[in-house]
Design a protein around this motif. Structure first.
Motif, PDB file in Angstrom:
ATOM      1  N   HIS A  33      24.831  71.482  15.479  1.00  0.00           N
ATOM      2  CA  HIS A  33      24.207  72.404  16.426  1.00  0.00           C
ATOM      3  C   HIS A  33      24.000  71.642  17.703  1.00  0.00           C
ATOM      4  CE1 HIS A  33      23.276  75.637  13.898  1.00  0.00           C
ATOM      5  NE2 HIS A  33      22.959  74.718  12.947  1.00  0.00           N
ATOM      6  N   LEU A  34      24.549  70.440  17.847  1.00  0.00           N
ATOM      7  CA  LEU A  34      24.390  69.645  19.201  1.00  0.00           C
ATOM      8  C   LEU A  34      25.566  70.001  19.749  1.00  0.00           C
ATOM      9  CD1 LEU A  34      22.849  66.214  17.873  1.00  0.00           C
ATOM     10  CD2 LEU A  34      21.954  67.963  18.643  1.00  0.00           C
ATOM     11  N   LEU A  35      26.660  70.486  19.290  1.00  0.00           N
ATOM     12  CA  LEU A  35      27.978  70.888  20.037  1.00  0.00           C
ATOM     13  C   LEU A  35      27.714  72.263  20.721  1.00  0.00           C
ATOM     14  CD1 LEU A  35      30.534  69.954  17.340  1.00  0.00           C
ATOM     15  CD2 LEU A  35      30.061  68.709  19.189  1.00  0.00           C
ATOM     16  N   PRO A  36      28.437  72.330  21.623  1.00  0.00           N
ATOM     17  CA  PRO A  36      28.132  73.603  22.633  1.00  0.00           C
ATOM     18  C   PRO A  36      28.974  74.580  21.772  1.00  0.00           C
ATOM     19  CG  PRO A  36      29.378  72.102  24.021  1.00  0.00           C
ATOM     20  CD  PRO A  36      29.124  71.332  22.720  1.00  0.00           C
ATOM     21  N   ALA A  37      28.721  75.966  21.993  1.00  0.00           N
ATOM     22  CA  ALA A  37      29.413  76.834  21.369  1.00  0.00           C
ATOM     23  C   ALA A  37      30.592  77.264  22.313  1.00  0.00           C
ATOM     24  CB  ALA A  37      28.654  78.318  21.253  1.00  0.00           C
ATOM     25  N   PHE A  38      30.632  77.016  23.340  1.00  0.00           N
ATOM     26  CA  PHE A  38      31.757  77.270  24.363  1.00  0.00           C
ATOM     27  C   PHE A  38      31.543  76.532  25.638  1.00  0.00           C
ATOM     28  CE2 PHE A  38      28.348  80.256  25.780  1.00  0.00           C
ATOM     29  CZ  PHE A  38      28.660  80.323  27.273  1.00  0.00           C
ATOM     30  N   TYR A  39      32.577  76.182  26.386  1.00  0.00           N
ATOM     31  CA  TYR A  39      32.568  75.211  27.494  1.00  0.00           C
ATOM     32  C   TYR A  39      33.183  75.679  28.519  1.00  0.00           C
ATOM     33  CZ  TYR A  39      33.729  71.059  30.112  1.00  0.00           C
ATOM     34  OH  TYR A  39      33.780  70.012  31.064  1.00  0.00           O
ATOM     35  N   GLN A  40      32.655  75.535  29.931  1.00  0.00           N
ATOM     36  CA  GLN A  40      33.120  76.258  31.012  1.00  0.00           C
ATOM     37  C   GLN A  40      33.097  75.241  32.019  1.00  0.00           C
ATOM     38  OE1 GLN A  40      31.274  80.083  31.707  1.00  0.00           O
ATOM     39  NE2 GLN A  40      32.369  80.472  33.801  1.00  0.00           N
ATOM     40  N   ASP A  41      34.040  75.268  32.937  1.00  0.00           N
ATOM     41  CA  ASP A  41      34.156  74.682  34.209  1.00  0.00           C
ATOM     42  C   ASP A  41      33.988  75.539  35.284  1.00  0.00           C
ATOM     43  OD1 ASP A  41      34.329  71.851  33.413  1.00  0.00           O
ATOM     44  OD2 ASP A  41      36.619  71.919  33.257  1.00  0.00           O
ATOM     45  N   MET A  42      33.336  75.208  36.265  1.00  0.00           N
ATOM     46  CA  MET A  42      33.266  76.051  37.561  1.00  0.00           C
ATOM     47  C   MET A  42      33.878  74.942  38.866  1.00  0.00           C
ATOM     48  SD  MET A  42      30.475  78.241  39.642  1.00  0.00           S
ATOM     49  CE  MET A  42      29.124  76.734  39.856  1.00  0.00           C
ATOM     50  N   ILE A  43      34.707  75.371  39.258  1.00  0.00           N
ATOM     51  CA  ILE A  43      35.386  74.722  40.600  1.00  0.00           C
ATOM     52  C   ILE A  43      35.302  75.645  41.910  1.00  0.00           C
ATOM     53  CG2 ILE A  43      37.522  73.675  41.595  1.00  0.00           C
ATOM     54  CD1 ILE A  43      38.791  73.296  38.895  1.00  0.00           C
ATOM     55  N   VAL A  44      34.534  74.847  42.738  1.00  0.00           N
ATOM     56  CA  VAL A  44      34.008  75.652  43.952  1.00  0.00           C
ATOM     57  C   VAL A  44      34.845  74.700  45.023  1.00  0.00           C
ATOM     58  CG1 VAL A  44      32.428  76.518  45.527  1.00  0.00           C
ATOM     59  CG2 VAL A  44      32.004  76.292  43.175  1.00  0.00           C
ATOM     60  N   ARG A  45      35.669  75.515  46.034  1.00  0.00           N
ATOM     61  CA  ARG A  45      36.190  74.508  47.292  1.00  0.00           C
ATOM     62  C   ARG A  45      35.915  75.420  48.346  1.00  0.00           C
ATOM     63  NH1 ARG A  45      42.508  73.565  44.603  1.00  0.00           N
ATOM     64  NH2 ARG A  45      41.612  72.269  43.199  1.00  0.00           N
ATOM     65  N   VAL A  46      35.394  74.651  49.335  1.00  0.00           N
ATOM     66  CA  VAL A  46      35.117  75.264  50.756  1.00  0.00           C
ATOM     67  C   VAL A  46      35.730  74.695  51.717  1.00  0.00           C
ATOM     68  CG1 VAL A  46      33.086  75.477  52.149  1.00  0.00           C
ATOM     69  CG2 VAL A  46      32.735  75.480  49.668  1.00  0.00           C
ATOM     70  N   TYR A  47      36.546  75.453  52.376  1.00  0.00           N
ATOM     71  CA  TYR A  47      37.193  75.136  53.569  1.00  0.00           C
ATOM     72  C   TYR A  47      36.770  75.547  54.955  1.00  0.00           C
ATOM     73  CZ  TYR A  47      40.676  74.506  49.966  1.00  0.00           C
ATOM     74  OH  TYR A  47      41.369  74.314  48.777  1.00  0.00           O
ATOM     75  N   SER A  48      36.854  75.016  55.970  1.00  0.00           N
ATOM     76  CA  SER A  48      36.680  75.055  57.510  1.00  0.00           C
ATOM     77  C   SER A  48      37.772  75.053  58.240  1.00  0.00           C
ATOM     78  CB  SER A  48      35.360  74.460  57.923  1.00  0.00           C
ATOM     79  OG  SER A  48      35.219  74.612  59.348  1.00  0.00           O
ATOM     80  N   LYS A  49      38.251  76.133  59.025  1.00  0.00           N
ATOM     81  CA  LYS A  49      39.372  75.952  59.893  1.00  0.00           C
ATOM     82  C   LYS A  49      38.835  75.194  61.236  1.00  0.00           C
ATOM     83  CE  LYS A  49      41.997  79.983  58.512  1.00  0.00           C
ATOM     84  NZ  LYS A  49      42.717  81.191  58.876  1.00  0.00           N
ATOM     85  N   LYS A  50      37.702  75.261  61.619  1.00  0.00           N
ATOM     86  CA  LYS A  50      37.165  74.567  62.739  1.00  0.00           C
ATOM     87  C   LYS A  50      36.658  73.377  62.410  1.00  0.00           C
ATOM     88  CE  LYS A  50      36.331  79.139  64.908  1.00  0.00           C
ATOM     89  NZ  LYS A  50      35.116  79.869  65.630  1.00  0.00           N
ATOM     90  N   PRO A  51      37.241  72.280  62.898  1.00  0.00           N
ATOM     91  CA  PRO A  51      36.591  70.934  62.705  1.00  0.00           C
ATOM     92  C   PRO A  51      35.230  70.729  63.000  1.00  0.00           C
ATOM     93  CG  PRO A  51      38.721  70.728  63.935  1.00  0.00           C
ATOM     94  CD  PRO A  51      38.477  72.028  63.623  1.00  0.00           C
ATOM     95  N   GLU A  52      34.723  71.393  64.100  1.00  0.00           N
ATOM     96  CA  GLU A  52      33.412  71.067  64.374  1.00  0.00           C
ATOM     97  C   GLU A  52      32.361  71.800  63.427  1.00  0.00           C
ATOM     98  OE1 GLU A  52      35.726  72.618  66.207  1.00  0.00           O
ATOM     99  OE2 GLU A  52      34.844  74.724  66.956  1.00  0.00           O
ATOM    100  N   LEU A  53      32.662  72.591  62.561  1.00  0.00           N
ATOM    101  CA  LEU A  53      31.857  73.089  61.663  1.00  0.00           C
ATOM    102  C   LEU A  53      32.125  72.411  60.262  1.00  0.00           C
ATOM    103  CD1 LEU A  53      32.363  77.053  62.268  1.00  0.00           C
ATOM    104  CD2 LEU A  53      30.768  75.502  63.141  1.00  0.00           C
ATOM    105  N   VAL A  54      32.913  71.452  60.085  1.00  0.00           N
ATOM    106  CA  VAL A  54      33.056  70.677  58.747  1.00  0.00           C
ATOM    107  C   VAL A  54      31.660  69.984  58.372  1.00  0.00           C
ATOM    108  CG1 VAL A  54      34.283  68.743  57.574  1.00  0.00           C
ATOM    109  CG2 VAL A  54      35.426  70.374  58.941  1.00  0.00           C
ATOM    110  N   GLU A  55      31.076  69.397  59.162  1.00  0.00           N
ATOM    111  CA  GLU A  55      29.585  68.686  58.872  1.00  0.00           C
ATOM    112  C   GLU A  55      28.819  69.718  58.362  1.00  0.00           C
ATOM    113  OE1 GLU A  55      28.365  65.464  57.930  1.00  0.00           O
ATOM    114  OE2 GLU A  55      29.927  65.370  59.067  1.00  0.00           O
ATOM    115  N   ALA A  56      28.429  70.887  59.281  1.00  0.00           N
ATOM    116  CA  ALA A  56      27.640  71.896  58.822  1.00  0.00           C
ATOM    117  C   ALA A  56      28.034  72.392  57.476  1.00  0.00           C
ATOM    118  CB  ALA A  56      27.512  73.199  59.879  1.00  0.00           C
TER     119      ALA A  56
END
Length: 87
Positions: A33-56
């Motif tokens: 019962h220590l093993l998970p019944a299912f496994y799932q990865d979540m990949i989130v990618r965030v992009y900014s076209k404006k270089p001045e907003l990259v830090e925010a």
């Protein structure tokens, strides 16, 4: 661990001993019962076209991670060359 909601151990066949040719699956109640019944990865990618907003955007993503996962660490941070404003 890439079987989605299906338990990956259900597709593995086991043998009683080395010389045995008879295959069998392990029943769910015999699996730890220590093993998970299912496994799932979540990949989130965030992009900014404006270089001045990259830090925010980067800071907003760190806050998203903190709220969603309970940690504030990026696996792949924005490269310094992308953080600098291009002219």
């Amino acid at each position: 661990m890439t079987r989605g909601r299906n338990n990956p151990l259900q597709s593995i066949k086991f043998f009683k001993d080395y010389d045995s040719k008879e295959m069998f699956s392990i029943q769910d109640d015999r699996i730890s019962h220590l093993l998970p019944a299912f496994y799932q990865d979540m990949i989130v990618r965030v992009y900014s076209k404006k270089p001045e907003l990259v830090e925010a955007v980067s800071e907003a993503f760190k806050n998203f991670q903190l709220m969603t996962c309970g940690m504030k660490a990026q696996v792949h941070a924005t490269p310094d060359s992308k953080k600098q404003r291009r002219r």
